[in-house]
Design an enzyme around this catalytic site. Sequence first.
Site: not given
Length: 266
Positions: A2-3
Amino acid sequence: MPELPEVETIKRELEKTVLNKKIKEVIIYNPFVIKQPSKEKFKKELAGAVIKNILRKGKALIFELSNGKFLVVHLRMTGQLVYPGAGKQARVSFKLSDGKNLDFNDRRLLGELRLVDNWENLQFFKTLGLEPFGLDVNKFKALLNAKKTKIKPLLMDQTFISGVGNLYAAEVLFRAKIHPQRSAALLSDKEKELLFKEIKDVLNEAIHFGGSSVDQYVQLSGKPGNYVKHHKVYDREGKPCLVCKTPIQRIALGGRGTYFCPKCQR
DNA sequence: AATGGGACCTGCGCGC
DNA sequence: TGCGCGCAGGTCCCAT
């Protein structure tokens, strides 16, 4: 993985679903992910709290609670927030006033939950860089000019700018036609400007598609994010460049898998 | 200051 | 088929 786009996607869904709901009870299936305070205090102090606001800073989520405290969530590699969740396979399950669960899942247990009085005092936030959206092009250039380090690890350095991780660093550099090993300060003015534009464009497009579901990431609803089909280089080693057909290369840079087109990116 | 490595974890896919 | 190993990549920490 997850960015910024994945965490932003989750944040927007959370705002639509759990805002102003009360946490009735917290069920802890694995206390390892709770970094502070003790699991007993974590349970006790969250019970009865209403979720008043949700913030995102870089890749971290912050729930502002009615009792004045903040629940800070970092998904790291394999963390998920799912609503409504099944409860059972979660690491921590928040039972809400609507009878549904907000689940924190995390296969690899690298994610972190913290309940704190003031999130700004956490070291992570004190050293966190500005988000790309909070910069103008001249500030971005000035930041780059102060760094002789390689551009790709620099983009992933959260104290430099926040929100970009391995996947989006690769995609951004491809679109900016910049080789990942180039020195940041030595990029031309035009390259710096294009890079800045592509960072914002790629992140915005990824948000539009609900993020990239590689490995474990899913949206809050449990559905995958659809940006993967728009990836140009990430996880495409040996496959033809979508622009020039040259096989995409993978090298290790800063210990991270780095994908790029050796012809398009110079 | 920059860079490299290891640690934290688990589970997948690969080669033998 | 089964097993061991490398690898995934966010962050922190330590050594050079």
